[in-house]
Design a protein around this motif. Structure first.
Motif, PDB file in Angstrom:
ATOM      1  N   GLU A 128      -2.015  -7.486   7.891  1.00 44.99           N
ATOM      2  CA  GLU A 128      -1.919  -8.632   6.984  1.00 44.99           C
ATOM      3  C   GLU A 128      -1.132  -8.291   5.728  1.00 44.99           C
ATOM      4  OE1 GLU A 128      -5.732  -9.976   5.796  1.00 44.99           O
ATOM      5  OE2 GLU A 128      -5.003 -11.921   5.106  1.00 44.99           O
ATOM      6  N   TYR A 181      -1.997  -3.770   1.058  1.00 45.08           N
ATOM      7  CA  TYR A 181      -2.971  -3.392   0.022  1.00 45.08           C
ATOM      8  C   TYR A 181      -4.380  -3.661   0.550  1.00 45.08           C
ATOM      9  CZ  TYR A 181      -1.832  -8.302  -0.866  1.00 45.08           C
ATOM     10  OH  TYR A 181      -1.570  -9.640  -0.721  1.00 45.08           O
ATOM     11  N   SER A 182      -4.610  -3.211   1.776  1.00 49.14           N
ATOM     12  CA  SER A 182      -5.915  -3.500   2.385  1.00 49.14           C
ATOM     13  C   SER A 182      -6.731  -2.238   2.684  1.00 49.14           C
ATOM     14  CB  SER A 182      -5.712  -4.318   3.669  1.00 49.14           C
ATOM     15  OG  SER A 182      -4.913  -3.601   4.571  1.00 49.14           O
ATOM     16  N   CYS A 183      -6.258  -1.078   2.215  1.00 48.17           N
ATOM     17  CA  CYS A 183      -7.047   0.134   2.339  1.00 48.17           C
ATOM     18  C   CYS A 183      -7.120   0.818   0.980  1.00 48.17           C
ATOM     19  CB  CYS A 183      -6.390   1.096   3.329  1.00 48.17           C
ATOM     20  SG  CYS A 183      -6.928   0.776   5.019  1.00 48.17           S
ATOM     21  N   GLY A 184      -7.887   1.865   0.896  1.00 53.80           N
ATOM     22  CA  GLY A 184      -8.064   2.602  -0.344  1.00 53.80           C
ATOM     23  C   GLY A 184      -6.818   3.375  -0.754  1.00 53.80           C
ATOM     24  N   LEU A 240      -8.170  10.524  -3.729  1.00 51.59           N
ATOM     25  CA  LEU A 240      -9.643  10.529  -3.732  1.00 51.59           C
ATOM     26  C   LEU A 240     -10.191  11.890  -4.129  1.00 51.59           C
ATOM     27  CD1 LEU A 240     -11.555   8.419  -1.194  1.00 51.59           C
ATOM     28  CD2 LEU A 240     -10.469   7.822  -3.358  1.00 51.59           C
ATOM     29  N   ARG A 254      -4.873  -9.725  12.348  1.00 54.75           N
ATOM     30  CA  ARG A 254      -4.622 -10.478  11.118  1.00 54.75           C
ATOM     31  C   ARG A 254      -3.175 -10.283  10.695  1.00 54.75           C
ATOM     32  NH1 ARG A 254      -9.010  -8.561   7.998  1.00 54.75           N
ATOM     33  NH2 ARG A 254     -10.807  -9.949   8.100  1.00 54.75           N
ATOM     34  N   ASN A 308     -12.852   4.400   2.287  1.00 55.55           N
ATOM     35  CA  ASN A 308     -11.436   4.545   1.934  1.00 55.55           C
ATOM     36  C   ASN A 308     -10.490   4.129   3.047  1.00 55.55           C
ATOM     37  OD1 ASN A 308      -9.468   5.361  -0.047  1.00 55.55           O
ATOM     38  ND2 ASN A 308      -8.991   7.094   1.304  1.00 55.55           N
ATOM     39  N   THR A 313     -10.333  -1.352   6.420  1.00 55.13           N
ATOM     40  CA  THR A 313      -9.407  -2.421   6.053  1.00 55.13           C
ATOM     41  C   THR A 313     -10.174  -3.609   5.482  1.00 55.13           C
ATOM     42  OG1 THR A 313      -7.888  -1.777   7.784  1.00 55.13           O
ATOM     43  CG2 THR A 313      -7.683  -4.017   6.965  1.00 55.13           C
ATOM     44  N   PHE A 314      -9.750  -4.068   4.312  1.00 51.98           N
ATOM     45  CA  PHE A 314     -10.415  -5.201   3.668  1.00 51.98           C
ATOM     46  C   PHE A 314      -9.419  -6.320   3.404  1.00 51.98           C
ATOM     47  CE2 PHE A 314     -12.928  -1.531   2.254  1.00 51.98           C
ATOM     48  CZ  PHE A 314     -14.218  -1.962   2.549  1.00 51.98           C
ATOM     49  N   PRO A 315      -9.858  -7.546   3.431  1.00 47.88           N
ATOM     50  CA  PRO A 315      -9.007  -8.621   2.925  1.00 47.88           C
ATOM     51  C   PRO A 315      -8.908  -8.501   1.399  1.00 47.88           C
ATOM     52  CG  PRO A 315     -11.166  -9.494   3.527  1.00 47.88           C
ATOM     53  CD  PRO A 315     -11.166  -8.036   3.897  1.00 47.88           C
ATOM     54  N   GLY A 316      -7.882  -9.082   0.825  1.00 47.67           N
ATOM     55  CA  GLY A 316      -7.597  -8.847  -0.587  1.00 47.67           C
ATOM     56  C   GLY A 316      -8.281  -9.783  -1.556  1.00 47.67           C
ATOM     57  N   TYR A 317      -8.122  -9.488  -2.827  1.00 51.11           N
ATOM     58  CA  TYR A 317      -8.453 -10.384  -3.934  1.00 51.11           C
ATOM     59  C   TYR A 317      -9.927 -10.752  -4.011  1.00 51.11           C
ATOM     60  CZ  TYR A 317      -3.402 -10.622  -3.762  1.00 51.11           C
ATOM     61  OH  TYR A 317      -2.077 -10.294  -3.741  1.00 51.11           O
ATOM     62  N   VAL A 368     -11.299  -6.576 -14.148  1.00 49.94           N
ATOM     63  CA  VAL A 368     -11.129  -5.135 -14.343  1.00 49.94           C
ATOM     64  C   VAL A 368     -11.623  -4.637 -15.691  1.00 49.94           C
ATOM     65  CG1 VAL A 368      -9.397  -3.304 -14.569  1.00 49.94           C
ATOM     66  CG2 VAL A 368      -9.260  -4.917 -12.669  1.00 49.94           C
ATOM     67  N   LEU A 422      -6.151 -10.473 -11.647  1.00 51.46           N
ATOM     68  CA  LEU A 422      -6.704 -10.493 -10.285  1.00 51.46           C
ATOM     69  C   LEU A 422      -6.333  -9.193  -9.579  1.00 51.46           C
ATOM     70  CD1 LEU A 422      -8.238 -12.354  -8.295  1.00 51.46           C
ATOM     71  CD2 LEU A 422      -6.008 -13.107  -7.447  1.00 51.46           C
ATOM     72  N   ALA A 457      -5.671  -6.721  -6.684  1.00 47.49           N
ATOM     73  CA  ALA A 457      -5.302  -6.863  -5.264  1.00 47.49           C
ATOM     74  C   ALA A 457      -6.431  -6.318  -4.370  1.00 47.49           C
ATOM     75  CB  ALA A 457      -3.993  -6.133  -4.988  1.00 47.49           C
ATOM     76  N   LYS A 458      -6.824  -5.095  -4.642  1.00 44.58           N
ATOM     77  CA  LYS A 458      -7.878  -4.482  -3.839  1.00 44.58           C
ATOM     78  C   LYS A 458      -9.242  -4.803  -4.457  1.00 44.58           C
ATOM     79  CE  LYS A 458      -4.681  -0.933  -2.267  1.00 44.58           C
ATOM     80  NZ  LYS A 458      -4.401   0.478  -1.964  1.00 44.58           N
ATOM     81  N   TRP A 486     -12.077  -5.381  -3.371  1.00 45.62           N
ATOM     82  CA  TRP A 486     -13.331  -4.755  -2.930  1.00 45.62           C
ATOM     83  C   TRP A 486     -13.690  -3.537  -3.773  1.00 45.62           C
ATOM     84  CZ3 TRP A 486      -8.713  -4.023  -0.441  1.00 45.62           C
ATOM     85  CH2 TRP A 486      -8.282  -2.702  -0.311  1.00 45.62           C
ATOM     86  N   LEU A 487     -12.705  -2.961  -4.460  1.00 48.91           N
ATOM     87  CA  LEU A 487     -13.024  -1.821  -5.331  1.00 48.91           C
ATOM     88  C   LEU A 487     -13.966  -2.230  -6.443  1.00 48.91           C
ATOM     89  CD1 LEU A 487      -9.464  -0.244  -5.680  1.00 48.91           C
ATOM     90  CD2 LEU A 487     -11.332   0.536  -4.204  1.00 48.91           C
TER      91      LEU A 487
END
Lengths: 345, 345, 345, 345
Positions: free
Chosen positions: A5, A8-11, A17, A311, D24, D27-31, D59, D240, D242-243, D245-246
């Motif tokens: 998608e 910017y969907s991973c760490g 880290l 996605r 880490n 995979t996550f969706p953004g925002y 932030v 906003l 991007a990542k 979920w952090l």
């Protein structure tokens, strides 16, 4: 579910880290005045071949664009950008909220053209009513563009020449700069960019970092200055991170041992594999673009079929029966993920 | 030197000057809270057939556009306008300086099209990323347009319908409304406008007044409200005239015994004479437009010859060897001036 | 009903009305590019003894303050003003709407003190966190102040010295400058002001004109520049009058044969008569002030009695049982009106 | 060197670092549209006892204050705050850059007083000229305040009552909310706050997170709404992430098993130890304050001696020979660090 998608969907890269863990209990002074930021800035200056450059770290792309453009654009002026430029389309009016108009040029697969820029400026100043209009005050381009395409060195130099003829700094949005620098066929190095642009940024959010963009004021000519009291301007835009070392730490890591380039190149390599497969299977690539973003024009049944398993990014409706979708690789895309995707095509 | 440069190059109708003289030593309360303003508002409401309308007086067009658009556009939204709209081109970024983007539609001889507006909004809300974009928040059209053309009643109604479907107030810039209302072939009355638009203004500066624009919030539906504390917003935009009765006095005069319409019609009549002559002599009219602005595409020798004797307005370079120039009549154009012009053609 | 409510409640001096009538059918180029504006500017430069000064005409005070302050204040800075300054209290947030903070100093009967200004700046730059704060960017004072009081020449010079030590232009709001220049005991001439201030304006709205303020960039030192593309900035603030000659005409008239000073002096003379009577009758003058504004602290019965017959200006509640009211004379106050007022006291 | 300079000079709680490592490569969706954010929001709603609350993650503090205040304050209005409020002093004009004035009240050890707030509003609306002034549009308080002091529940309720009487939402800046909630003598629980305030935020940057503030729109009354299209407003302010979920991940961790309260309490306990020692040794505590910020008024020799060994925060010059300095503990202050400090006193 498989995801291509966005980038910017991973760490972050494991090196970052690890560095976070190492420094977690160390005490740092705030707002980027720490030694790690200093080290990161030195490494970036060196990578840019620009010993006089002035480097700053911000958190995200929109706030970076907003803060820089507001700082370098005179109050009577706007920022010239491609109609497809991120600042014109996908920043919720952040530029206008800071008081500046985005003056649009037609795009050519996401790029502006030096001749059209020159024509725009010439026409502006030839207009008997230009004092009632918004002056072209700076120029914004993205490398890579929002469509994954790249400017050549000659194209950027031609744009810079027009910029300076009309007293405008040239600002390059490098949210995906890593993917530009390492793409097949790219001829613009980081050193070139630091020589041609007046200010640009090196994207971290999309290239290996948790977040962060490194702004470089290149200080090579009249338009390459750091705006006065830039720290205060960052703060005023709500963009000054309290724990500034978190930004320095990430860029210090990315600019150690070529990590930034290495992970970016990987994303292009896997994108190349996907492009080859798409072509072989007869998909329509919307643009010829060599970086980590691949746009394909899909009919609805194909789109629906694919989206059951993976996605993708939405770009735009092409017509009644087709949609342009984006396959986006990144530094963290694995070969297994690519295999899975290819099996679906 | 003869001048057909614009429609704001003379003072005011004699009736206004007389009224200024009569009231010069009278004491008035400030900021438009006087009886003459009240009287002018009543006459405008009556002329609009809109007994619930709320009327305000401001000094000039740009400040009126800026104040209204800032007041009716939500913070997450911009104003939709023709690319040629005054707010997009000739207001030095006043809209953006108040924080709002101008979202442009293609123009058709200065006009936007309801279908294209609908398509724009439908595409916006169908975009998966629309929350990252500037919402269409209100719609701006000019009657007459910057090119002298007119919307028909059906066209305005169709635009209003789209506006309301997408929860946007419709704002009509009437800087040249008098010339629109009295043009040959126009089918939009002031009453129609007050029924169709949510807010509009009746231009005085270009139609008989020294200065002044009468803003009408029409109060006929959900989007036809007066923004809360609008007086304070006017003040905040630097647009509140201390001696407010000077504005009321001018509109009270213009809306007595049909003066506004009478003087506007005259400008169109002399423009019609000029148009006829231009056609007879083989000039190229750039647009078909029935109001007081006539655009002609001139080759350079003709332009130079004419400009030795008469001031024309500059519109734009058409190509390497042609320029679009404007012949502008006004309420104060005399038959003698027209005769002189015709002799030059 | 008798009115001493304010100094902007009548039209203009008869000389201005006559001039309006004379020029009403003449054709002028727009936006202040006409010959009458040029003539008025020359006269103002001469009256200021400032041949290099740059003069502009705007319509009203708030828009003038907003446009100038926005133009001369860096983006990281605010404007320093007395807590009672017009820009801080009575402009509906026009300064903040343009993005700048008003940094307040305590007032002394409406005036700021050079030592306190110096202390403010010294403290600011001594603060370890000053880069997180709003810089003092320019200084705003009013002459006469909102309380009718005056700065002496020595006071203004001391303020200017601090301004320049801290790289701030000094801006003087002269909405009531005529009444300041001609007050008993005043020692600041127009030439002094043009030598001391970096930019100031000569108020017309309150001193003989229908409307209009003449802005003077004095061009005598590093901080006395005209902001780049100031015409465009005026337009962007909605403050550019289409029929600009109307402003030039009024100032050309006011600066012919000493008219401006003559009519202003009259207002002070009648104010002096009123002050004498108030003192004789035991009224409490809230401030010692020599100009056309007289503030008196009234108990409620007295206030109610007076307000049955004469309109006064509201200043503020002094305490539970007293209100500070303003008696304001102007260039058009007649001896008969003063007689009537005195009879009421 | 020992540092008690501030509470944002170390990384994050180990639990957060561990969680970062764990997720880490996910995979996550953004925002912020991911499941961890959803989980964190649910936990915060539960901790607040506010099932209808709407939670957002930003932030940093300045961007949170700027975004919220701009979103909840009408265009004709400003935000009422203590003169010492962070938004008034230490945000580089971020509020004004968004167009709003900060209307200041006197502070009482950092706090505003409900009666004075009521008096301010009553005076405002009683002023005959209030439409020319900036309306009080919302109220900003900090808990704990910039001086480390706390509002009692009764004080906050009294302020909320005035707020609602004058149609103003009450916004509580909780950058240090953890330290407030767990201070000795505090009587305001998180549930109380969610019942009393219309919007507040729970500070993460200073209480255990790498960065992040959790905004809670409490949705309990007319003024407790989420501004329309708030996501777009966040984006427009460049705020906003991007990542996203952090942010969710950090708050989800902090609100699991009472971690947030536990680490905050620790900071207060070590601060209490320091306060006791300071009193025993005869130091002057500038304010009586029970939270993690301790202000002491030092003579120069003492200040110089201490600063050789420990970094303190600068507050302000008290007089010619004294400075107010801050000793700031935090969730990561160790007993050993406190021992070292006590040995220096």
């Amino acid at each position: 579910m498989l995801s291509f998608e966005n980038d910017y969907s991973c760490g972050a890269t494991p090196e970052i880290l690890a560095r976070l863990a190492e420094t977690n209990t160390t005490t740092f002074p705030g707002y980027g005045s720490d030694d790690i930021c200093a080290s990161a800035k030195a490494k970036i200056r060196e990578a840019c071949g620009a010993p006089d450059a002035d480097v700053w770290f911000l958190v995200g792309g929109t706030q970076t664009n907003q803060t820089i453009i507001d700082a370098i654009t005179p109050p009577y002026a706007g920022v010239v950008a491609a109609a497809t430029g991120h600042v014109n389309v996908h920043e919720a009016g952040a530029i206008e909220a800071s008081g500046h108009k985005v003056l649009t040029l037609p795009h050519h697969e996401g790029k502006i053209d030096a001749k059209e820029l020159n024509e725009y400026c010439a026409t502006f100043y030839a207009d008997a009513n230009y004092e009632h209009m918004v002056f072209p005050g700076c120029v914004y381009v993205s490398q890579a563009t929002e469509y994954g395409t790249l400017y050549t060195k000659a194209e950027l130099e031609a744009i810079a020449e027009v910029c300076h003829a009309y007293h405008m700094p040239l600002f390059v949005d490098g949210a995906r700069l890593g993917y530009a620098l390492t793409a097949t066929g790219n001829d613009v190095t980081l050193e070139d960019l630091a020589r041609i642009a007046d200010v640009f940024y090196i994207g971290g959010t999309k290239v290996g970092a948790l977040f962060g963009e490194a702004v470089v004021f290149t200080h090579h000519g009249d338009y390459s200055y750091t705006p006065k009291h830039f720290l205060t301007l960052i703060k005023q835009h709500g963009a000054l991170l309290a724990k500034g070392w978190l930004l320095g730490l990430q860029f210090d890591t990315l600019f150690t041992d070529g990590l930034y380039m290495r992970i970016a190149r990987h994303a292009n390599e896997v994108a190349d594999r996907i492009r080859t497969a798409l072509r072989e299977k007869g998909y329509t690539l919307t643009f010829e673009a060599p970086t980590n973003q691949i746009f394909i024009t899909l009919d609805e049944p194909t789109r629906e079929r694919l989206e059951e398993h993976v996605r993708l990014g939405f770009m735009e409706r092409a017509d009644e029966t087709h949609t342009v979708m984006r396959i986006c690789t990144s530094w963290h895309t694995t070969d297994e993920q690519v295999d899975e995707l290819l099996a679906l095509l």
